[in-house]
Design an enzyme around this catalytic site. Structure first.
Site, PDB file in Angstrom:
ATOM      1  N   ARG A  55      33.494  44.138  47.309  1.00 42.48           N
ATOM      2  CA  ARG A  55      34.073  45.484  47.319  1.00 42.48           C
ATOM      3  C   ARG A  55      33.894  46.230  46.008  1.00 42.48           C
ATOM      4  O   ARG A  55      33.667  47.437  46.010  1.00 42.48           O
ATOM      5  CB  ARG A  55      35.522  45.470  47.806  1.00 42.48           C
ATOM      6  CG  ARG A  55      36.543  44.851  46.940  1.00 42.48           C
ATOM      7  CD  ARG A  55      37.597  44.174  47.758  1.00 42.48           C
ATOM      8  NE  ARG A  55      37.153  42.845  48.109  1.00 42.48           N
ATOM      9  CZ  ARG A  55      37.352  42.250  49.272  1.00 42.48           C
ATOM     10  NH1 ARG A  55      38.001  42.865  50.204  1.00 42.48           N
ATOM     11  NH2 ARG A  55      36.907  41.046  49.484  1.00 42.48           N
ATOM     12  N   THR A  56      33.965  45.549  44.884  1.00 42.84           N
ATOM     13  CA  THR A  56      33.894  46.286  43.619  1.00 42.84           C
ATOM     14  C   THR A  56      32.523  46.933  43.423  1.00 42.84           C
ATOM     15  O   THR A  56      32.419  48.095  43.062  1.00 42.84           O
ATOM     16  CB  THR A  56      34.242  45.356  42.436  1.00 42.84           C
ATOM     17  OG1 THR A  56      35.516  44.755  42.692  1.00 42.84           O
ATOM     18  CG2 THR A  56      34.307  46.119  41.129  1.00 42.84           C
ATOM     19  N   LYS A  83      23.132  33.111  28.482  1.00 41.18           N
ATOM     20  CA  LYS A  83      23.921  34.315  28.775  1.00 41.18           C
ATOM     21  C   LYS A  83      23.842  35.387  27.702  1.00 41.18           C
ATOM     22  O   LYS A  83      23.560  36.537  27.971  1.00 41.18           O
ATOM     23  CB  LYS A  83      25.360  33.934  29.027  1.00 41.18           C
ATOM     24  CG  LYS A  83      25.590  33.668  30.479  1.00 41.18           C
ATOM     25  CD  LYS A  83      27.016  33.347  30.769  1.00 41.18           C
ATOM     26  CE  LYS A  83      27.117  32.814  32.195  1.00 41.18           C
ATOM     27  NZ  LYS A  83      28.249  31.956  32.385  1.00 41.18           N
ATOM     28  N   ARG A 105      29.988  43.501  35.495  1.00 39.00           N
ATOM     29  CA  ARG A 105      30.826  42.354  35.848  1.00 39.00           C
ATOM     30  C   ARG A 105      30.147  41.112  35.318  1.00 39.00           C
ATOM     31  O   ARG A 105      28.944  40.915  35.501  1.00 39.00           O
ATOM     32  CB  ARG A 105      31.005  42.258  37.356  1.00 39.00           C
ATOM     33  CG  ARG A 105      31.659  40.931  37.756  1.00 39.00           C
ATOM     34  CD  ARG A 105      32.106  40.888  39.170  1.00 39.00           C
ATOM     35  NE  ARG A 105      33.303  41.691  39.370  1.00 39.00           N
ATOM     36  CZ  ARG A 105      34.100  41.577  40.431  1.00 39.00           C
ATOM     37  NH1 ARG A 105      33.824  40.712  41.375  1.00 39.00           N
ATOM     38  NH2 ARG A 105      35.166  42.344  40.553  1.00 39.00           N
ATOM     39  N   HIS A 133      40.226  43.553  34.519  1.00 42.91           N
ATOM     40  CA  HIS A 133      39.570  44.239  35.626  1.00 42.91           C
ATOM     41  C   HIS A 133      40.288  45.588  35.751  1.00 42.91           C
ATOM     42  O   HIS A 133      41.056  45.820  36.678  1.00 42.91           O
ATOM     43  CB  HIS A 133      39.725  43.389  36.891  1.00 42.91           C
ATOM     44  CG  HIS A 133      38.910  43.817  38.069  1.00 42.91           C
ATOM     45  ND1 HIS A 133      38.137  44.970  38.079  1.00 42.91           N
ATOM     46  CD2 HIS A 133      38.753  43.240  39.300  1.00 42.91           C
ATOM     47  CE1 HIS A 133      37.546  45.063  39.261  1.00 42.91           C
ATOM     48  NE2 HIS A 133      37.907  44.039  40.011  1.00 42.91           N
TER      49      HIS A 133
HETATM   50  C1  NCD Z   1      39.065  40.160  42.241  1.00 43.01           C
HETATM   51  C2  NCD Z   1      38.096  39.842  41.138  1.00 43.01           C
HETATM   52  O1  NCD Z   1      36.908  39.661  41.372  1.00 43.01           O
HETATM   53  O2  NCD Z   1      38.568  39.796  40.029  1.00 43.01           O
HETATM   54  N1  NCD Z   1      38.537  40.811  43.353  1.00 43.01           N
HETATM   55  C3  NCD Z   1      38.212  42.137  43.293  1.00 43.01           C
HETATM   56  O3  NCD Z   1      37.666  42.656  42.353  1.00 43.01           O
HETATM   57  N2  NCD Z   1      38.559  42.890  44.366  1.00 43.01           N
HETATM   58  C4  NCD Z   1      39.982  39.063  42.564  1.00 43.01           C
HETATM   59  C5  NCD Z   1      39.445  37.788  43.139  1.00 43.01           C
HETATM   60  O4  NCD Z   1      38.259  37.522  43.120  1.00 43.01           O
HETATM   61  O5  NCD Z   1      40.273  37.009  43.611  1.00 43.01           O
END
Ligand code: NCD
Length: 307
Positions: A55-56, A83, A105, A133
């Site tokens: 989703r992000t 990395k 990310r 986040h």
């Molecule tokens: C979270 C993440 O990736 O930090 N999910 C997200 O961004 N919607 C939480 C998770 O992975 O549990």
């Protein structure tokens, strides 16, 4: 708002409120028949994801496209370079491509901060290791404000794998800035050592806290970040810290159930609770687009009025 969005810990109350107010205007765009604004035409947003995301990443992509920016999806997973080097090399490539914003990310806490020292464009942290986040916390606050009318004065309970959760950390800082009182509930093994210095109450008893809660935020148990056994069995975890139907019934009438996704149904949350009227899980995803539009708009100084 200028520069980067790397954490909520250093986000001022004014900037946080500016994002929420701008997101409100962006949400109206999403509800309109023509869902696109010309504000970031000619700008380039690079999605640089070194970790899995559903989703992000798509949310940032939709947000950038609704503002008419060009989007490049750079999936950096599986790189064989170490990395630090790969991040710097990638940064230089992005720099050469003229990225105006880099949405990053990474599994290493602090990676977006490093990136911000290497590129001229704005860096948005889309989740770094167990650290932060920030856009998730902003969309969570936005969701609370839309549903309950305010964030100030709310009692928010964050439940589960706080130790590994960047969502929890970003929420703790932002909610404190916005005047909510936060309680974290987790098995002692899933709380960080430094939790006593956070602006939160700590409890190990979910049943005692729920009746006094306006918003309960459930967290996924992040097995991919665990190197040891942090609790005896899934069943035991679920029995003590899972939000089942009976537990959810002890919440006040108006209380919300939130989850950032991905959910492990039956583990931290029962399906019937996740799909109930008080659950905001799907709304959180929709609100994420409005909030990310607001962040990109404010960081890139989009031209023109928003509705
Ligand atoms: C979270 C993440 O990736 O930090 N999910 C997200 O961004 N919607 C939480 C998770 O992975 O549990």
């Amino acid at each position: 708002m200028k520069g980067h969005l790397l954490s909520t810990e250093d986000l001022s109350r004014d900037d946080a409120l500016l994002v929420l107010d701008t997101a409100e205007r962006m949400a109206r765009v999403a509800e309109a028949s023509v869902r696109k604004l010309p504000t970031l035409r000619g700008r380039t947003v690079v999605n640089l994801f070194f970790e899995d995301s559903t989703r992000t990443r798509t949310s940032f992509e939709v947000a950038a496209k609704r503002l008419s920016a060009d989007v490049i999806n750079f999936s950096a997973r599986g790189s064989s370079v170490s990395k630090g080097e790969s991040l710097k090399d990638t940064a230089q490539t992005l720099e050469a491509m003229g990225a105006d914003a880099v949405v990053c990310r990474h599994s290493a806490s602090g990676a977006p901060h490093r990136l911000a020292t290497w590129v001229r464009g704005s860096v948005v942290n889309a989740g770094d290791g167990t650290h932060e986040h920030p856009t998730q916390a902003l969309l969570d606050a936005f969701t609370m404000r839309r549903r309950l009318g305010r964030v100030d004065g709310l009692a928010v309970t964050i439940v589960g794998d706080v130790l590994h959760s960047r969502v929890a950390r970003s929420n703790v800082w932002l909610l404190a800035t916005l005047g909510a009182s936060v309680t974290v509930v987790a098995p002692p093994t899933l709380l960080p050592i430094g939790v006593s210095s956070w602006p939160v109450e700590v409890s190990y008893d979910l049943d005692a806290v729920l009746p006094k809660t306006d918003v309960v935020m459930m967290l996924r148990v992040q097995r991919e970040r665990m190197s040891a056994a942090f609790f005896p069995t899934e069943r035991e975890y679920s029995r003590r810290y899972g939000l089942d139907v009976d537990r959810a019934a002890t919440l006040p009438e108006h209380a919300l159930v939130m989850h950032p996704g991905p959910m492990v149904r039956g583990m931290e949350i029962a399906s019937r609770v996740a799909d109930s009227d008080r659950s905001t899980v799907v709304e959180q995803v929709a609100n994420g687009v409005s909030v990310r539009m607001a962040v990109l708009y404010l960081l890139l100084g989009g031209s023109g009025e928003v509705s």
